[in-house]
Scaffold this motif. Sequence first.
Motif, PDB file in Angstrom:
ATOM      1  N   SER A 122       0.985  -1.077   0.053  1.00  0.00           N
ATOM      2  CA  SER A 122       0.114  -0.176  -0.056  1.00  0.00           C
ATOM      3  C   SER A 122       0.693   1.398   0.237  1.00  0.00           C
ATOM      4  O   SER A 122       2.234   1.111   0.318  1.00  0.00           O
ATOM      5  CB  SER A 122      -1.026  -0.020   1.238  1.00  0.00           C
ATOM      6  N   GLY A 123       0.306   2.294  -0.443  1.00  0.00           N
ATOM      7  CA  GLY A 123       0.879   3.749  -0.070  1.00  0.00           C
ATOM      8  C   GLY A 123       1.642   4.081   1.270  1.00  0.00           C
ATOM      9  O   GLY A 123       2.568   4.313   1.477  1.00  0.00           O
ATOM     10  N   THR A 124       0.419   3.639   2.113  1.00  0.00           N
ATOM     11  CA  THR A 124       0.772   3.854   3.455  1.00  0.00           C
ATOM     12  C   THR A 124       2.187   3.278   3.796  1.00  0.00           C
ATOM     13  O   THR A 124       3.245   3.793   4.455  1.00  0.00           O
ATOM     14  CB  THR A 124      -0.264   3.304   4.500  1.00  0.00           C
ATOM     15  N   VAL A 127       5.495   4.899   2.479  1.00  0.00           N
ATOM     16  CA  VAL A 127       5.847   6.159   3.189  1.00  0.00           C
ATOM     17  C   VAL A 127       6.256   5.494   4.368  1.00  0.00           C
ATOM     18  O   VAL A 127       7.490   6.260   4.796  1.00  0.00           O
ATOM     19  CB  VAL A 127       4.480   6.921   3.125  1.00  0.00           C
ATOM     20  N   TYR A 150      -1.420  14.561   2.651  1.00  0.00           N
ATOM     21  CA  TYR A 150      -1.661  13.294   3.107  1.00  0.00           C
ATOM     22  C   TYR A 150      -0.744  12.380   2.740  1.00  0.00           C
ATOM     23  O   TYR A 150      -0.418  12.233   1.601  1.00  0.00           O
ATOM     24  CB  TYR A 150      -3.118  13.028   2.753  1.00  0.00           C
ATOM     25  N   HIS A 151      -0.143  11.690   3.628  1.00  0.00           N
ATOM     26  CA  HIS A 151       0.690  10.516   3.493  1.00  0.00           C
ATOM     27  C   HIS A 151       0.325   9.215   3.919  1.00  0.00           C
ATOM     28  O   HIS A 151       1.251   8.357   4.283  1.00  0.00           O
ATOM     29  CB  HIS A 151       2.212  11.066   3.869  1.00  0.00           C
ATOM     30  N   GLY A 152      -0.849   8.987   4.008  1.00  0.00           N
ATOM     31  CA  GLY A 152      -1.172   7.814   4.668  1.00  0.00           C
ATOM     32  C   GLY A 152      -1.477   7.774   5.868  1.00  0.00           C
ATOM     33  O   GLY A 152      -1.220   8.741   6.505  1.00  0.00           O
ATOM     34  N   GLU A 212       4.129  15.965  -0.835  1.00  0.00           N
ATOM     35  CA  GLU A 212       3.305  15.600  -2.108  1.00  0.00           C
ATOM     36  C   GLU A 212       3.664  16.624  -2.942  1.00  0.00           C
ATOM     37  O   GLU A 212       3.170  17.712  -2.807  1.00  0.00           O
ATOM     38  CB  GLU A 212       1.903  15.601  -1.953  1.00  0.00           C
ATOM     39  N   ASN A 217      -4.692  15.744  -1.963  1.00  0.00           N
ATOM     40  CA  ASN A 217      -5.395  15.199  -1.108  1.00  0.00           C
ATOM     41  C   ASN A 217      -6.079  16.058  -0.115  1.00  0.00           C
ATOM     42  O   ASN A 217      -6.656  15.521   0.557  1.00  0.00           O
ATOM     43  CB  ASN A 217      -4.674  14.026  -0.241  1.00  0.00           C
ATOM     44  N   ASP A 245       6.463  12.124  -1.882  1.00  0.00           N
ATOM     45  CA  ASP A 245       5.280  11.318  -2.047  1.00  0.00           C
ATOM     46  C   ASP A 245       4.690  11.360  -3.226  1.00  0.00           C
ATOM     47  O   ASP A 245       3.655  12.043  -3.316  1.00  0.00           O
ATOM     48  CB  ASP A 245       4.535  11.478  -0.604  1.00  0.00           C
ATOM     49  N   VAL A 247       2.488   8.879  -4.404  1.00  0.00           N
ATOM     50  CA  VAL A 247       1.509   8.080  -4.346  1.00  0.00           C
ATOM     51  C   VAL A 247       0.498   8.302  -5.390  1.00  0.00           C
ATOM     52  O   VAL A 247      -0.312   7.566  -6.053  1.00  0.00           O
ATOM     53  CB  VAL A 247       1.008   7.586  -2.933  1.00  0.00           C
ATOM     54  N   ILE A 248      -0.037   9.736  -5.421  1.00  0.00           N
ATOM     55  CA  ILE A 248      -0.974   9.952  -6.206  1.00  0.00           C
ATOM     56  C   ILE A 248      -0.400  10.562  -7.457  1.00  0.00           C
ATOM     57  O   ILE A 248      -0.807  10.164  -8.687  1.00  0.00           O
ATOM     58  CB  ILE A 248      -2.032  11.158  -5.963  1.00  0.00           C
ATOM     59  N   LYS A 273      -1.220   3.484  -5.796  1.00  0.00           N
ATOM     60  CA  LYS A 273      -2.144   3.641  -6.534  1.00  0.00           C
ATOM     61  C   LYS A 273      -1.977   3.073  -8.039  1.00  0.00           C
ATOM     62  O   LYS A 273      -2.281   1.997  -8.210  1.00  0.00           O
ATOM     63  CB  LYS A 273      -2.822   5.244  -6.688  1.00  0.00           C
TER      64      LYS A 273
END
Length: 455
Positions: A122-124, A127, A150-152, A212, A217, A245, A247-248, A273
């Motif tokens: 997962s992204g969480t 991170v 947001y970073h999870g 990010e 987010n 980060d 992730v998005i 993601k």
Amino acid sequence: MSEIKEISRERSNELYAKAKTFFPGGVNSPVRAFKSVYGTPLFIKKGDGAYLWDADDNQFIDFCCSWGPLILGHNHPAVREKVIEVMQNGMSFGAPTALENELAELILSNNPFIEKIRFTSSGTEAVMSAIRLARGYTGRNKILKFEGCYHGHTDALLVKAGSGLVTFGETSSAGVPKSFAEETIVIALDDREALTKAFTDFKDQIAAVIIEPVPANNGLLLQHKEFLQFLRDECTANGTLLIFDEVISGFRVSFTGAAGHYQIQPDIITYGKIIGGGLPVGAYGASAQIMSNISPEGPVYQAGTLSGNPVAMAAGIAQLSQLLKPGFYEELAQKTTSFVNDIVAFASERGYPVHLTQIGSIFWFAFDTKDITRKAEDIDPKSMDKFKQMHFELLNRGVYFGPSGYEVGFVSAAHTTEILDQAKQAIFDSLDVVFNPTQPSPGGRALESQNDFRE
Ligand SMILES: *Cc1c(COP(=O)(O)O)cnc(C)c1O
């Protein structure tokens, strides 16, 4: 006019009632509970291309796209077929497979910003592991994050700014010890003065700055390239690692993410993601030298029973292969730009106070008075009421947005110009209702516009 038909929610309501007996709040991730919009969650039974169908057979053009992963749209044949093919040989072995090599090679040979990578689920997790790596590598404890990123849901990052220019984080969730939050410094985005002060106040203590690079987010708080470059330079000058980060933004704003878009080299990058094609995958990568600190090569421990899972790797390989086709990102961005520009033109012609921000295939409606929003504190929570009304009107016109005004929308390759035109009409009609109310807004609970409802 787009077709208006109050959607039936009979079956979704039954499923939600049942779900509430199983799960806290009836969901397995909080934003899904529709707390920030009218009504109860729609239970989805099928997705195909740009469309979703819920349990009551309502059909929607989907701009949530599973919160970002589905850049090719739902149930893309290339992804589905590769997953089914790989599944024929079993689901998980807890041993290395050729598929991990294949996905890693696809990424690393097309991304000059990282030399080695490690897959997580997962992204969480990505991170969390990147933070541990930065601490292990630098021998320092503190990290710095930005309000509105947001970073999870890892403990160290469930923190928000206190009052003041440079503050220790205050926990934004019960269950996070104050002592953990005190290792995290929180400052505003787009604030050079605060960044400089943080590096002075905590000289030689900051292991990593995490950002990010395309904050998406909490609205879409696009940063100046110059600010990101300043951040890069300050990190270098202070012996602090810079974590992007992505992730998005990874594989979304370009194949090489925001690092490629802005041409800025971070020290560690996290992904999630899109990388998993809709299956659970995260990853972090860095130079070979930094990555050599990860176990079993180095002393920073990190592991996962299902890390590099073959079925998930298959989905990632199939999806990322499509993204490498020439012109993929240009076409997607063009479609999105023209969609967004038409909405902006419509709103400005009618004098509706709504702004849209966009980068590549990500867009966000700001029902705000400000022209450009770059900091979390510039978003007026009251403006979320307008999103809430629009969300309700859009569902009744066959368009599905993520159920919170703080969330961005995604356009996928499956959103044809024709589909986007249809969605646009529904948006025009919904904005007309939002800004010219002829009847009281639909009954619903009071707006809970805290930005702590997170997927
Ligand atoms: C979604 C997201 C995460 C968390 O990823 P999960 O897979 O939900 O754990 C972390 N950082 C950013 C920037 C994200 O968008």
